[in-house]
Design a protein around this motif. Structure first.
Motif, short mmCIF file in Angstrom:
data_model
loop_
_atom_site.label_atom_id
_atom_site.label_comp_id
_atom_site.label_asym_id
_atom_site.label_seq_id
_atom_site.Cartn_x
_atom_site.Cartn_y
_atom_site.Cartn_z
N ARG A 1 0.86 -1.19 0.00
CA ARG A 1 0.00 0.00 0.00
C ARG A 1 0.90 1.25 0.00
O ARG A 1 1.60 1.51 0.98
CB ARG A 1 -0.93 -0.02 1.23
N HIS B 1 2.18 5.12 0.08
CA HIS B 1 1.85 6.33 0.81
C HIS B 1 1.17 7.33 -0.13
O HIS B 1 1.37 7.29 -1.36
CB HIS B 1 3.11 6.98 1.39
N ASP B 2 0.41 8.21 0.44
CA ASP B 2 -0.20 9.29 -0.35
C ASP B 2 0.90 10.05 -1.07
O ASP B 2 1.91 10.45 -0.47
CB ASP B 2 -0.98 10.24 0.54
N GLY B 3 0.71 10.26 -2.36
CA GLY B 3 1.68 11.03 -3.14
C GLY B 3 2.80 10.19 -3.74
O GLY B 3 3.54 10.69 -4.61
N ARG C 1 -1.86 2.61 -6.14
CA ARG C 1 -1.99 2.75 -4.67
C ARG C 1 -1.87 1.41 -3.95
O ARG C 1 -1.09 1.28 -3.00
CB ARG C 1 -3.34 3.40 -4.35
#
Length: 291
Positions: free
Chosen positions: A139, A141-143, A148
């Motif tokens: 998974r 990380h954001d960005g 994703r």
């Protein structure tokens, strides 16, 4: 030829990217970045280990020695063999009990090759800068660049190879489950006191699996390229002692004679024949998986 005894190989934790209890002894490995690379191990998994439904771009054999596991498409119990072809989804895996099995993971007929555990571990550590591994999924990380959520192994493979994994078109519709109890022992021609249960031969590269039984004093001609695991009994090969869970590996064109000093049963995995490709030193990086 190589002979390996189980006590000479360390028991190590593995598959950290999937979580749960997983320990194995890797008895024999192939050559990294080749289409015929492989890993043969004896693995013990706990009931806390699980794997999501997923697929691989390599082939697998799993012979159950102890315990029971449900792989979604079918269960494996002692004496059963599962064949998991490249490109074919299987799972989720749920272990009904602690399990112990003889696992062969190897490059399939597409030529996509196979990543060894040390390559997987290095890729996993590098990816931790971009996300986390949980329940068999990577998974991000954001960005962080990339998809994703992705199957853990696929994420590692793509990171190591720096390209998108192309899954081979499946040669089979589903995994194949075989129960040795439902096979008959057939005498091996020209070898007195030797019988075989041939599970099958698969793909154009002629991957195969079988059980072989030898009476006390009987001899069996081994041939490469393949692996032989002594499930029970004892004997000798090339003047070297064999005992329970001794493993023999023979490469292309190699032969050896195994003699049983007591009634013995052997698991044979015949690796796919890539001799025409390997001679050219073709690497897995140079080969595109069939699309």
């Amino acid at each position: 030829m190589k002979i390996v005894h189980i006590e000479d190989v360390p028991l190590l934790r593995g598959l950290e990217h999937r979580g749960g209890t997983f320990h194995s002894r890797t008895l024999v490995e192939g050559r990294p970045r080749t289409p015929d690379n492989f890993k043969f191990s004896l693995s013990r998994l706990g009931t806390d280990y699980s794997g999501p439904r997923h697929r691989h771009n390599f082939d697998q054999f799993r012979y159950m020695i102890e315990g029971e596991s449900d792989y979604g498409d079918g269960s494996l119990r002692p004496g059963m063999l599962g064949y998991y072809p490249e490109g074919v989804p299987y799972g989720p895996q749920i272990n009904r009990t602690e399990i112990y099995g003889a696992v062969l993971q190897f490059g399939g007929a597409s030529g996509s090759g196979y990543l060894l555990p040390r390559e997987v571990k290095a890729g996993m550590e590098e990816l931790k800068s971009y996300g986390e591994f949980r329940d068999g999924v990577f998974r991000r990380h954001d960005g962080a660049p990339g998809k994703r959520n992705m199957d853990a192994y696929q994420a590692i493979w793509e990171h190591v190879h720096r390209r998108t994994m192309v899954y081979p078109k499946a040669r089979y519709d589903a995994p194949v489950f075989m129960d040795a109890a439902n096979y008959q022992w057939v005498p091996v021609k020209g070898e007195s006191g030797v019988r075989e249960k041939l599970f099958g031969i698969w793909t154009e590269r002629r991957t195969e699996a079988a059980l072989i039984k030898l009476d006390t004093g009987a001899s069996h001609q081994l041939r490469g390229r393949g692996l032989y695991l002594l499930l029970s009994g004892a004997g000798e090969c090339e003047n070297k002692m064999l005992k329970q869970h001794s493993t023999l590996f023979l490469d292309y064109c190699e032969h050896a004679m195994l003699r049983a000093s007591e009634e013995s049963e052997i698991l044979h995995y015949g690796l796919p024949d890539f001799s025409d490709v390997s001679i050219l030193s073709t690497t897995a990086n140079e080969m595109q998986a069939a699309e």
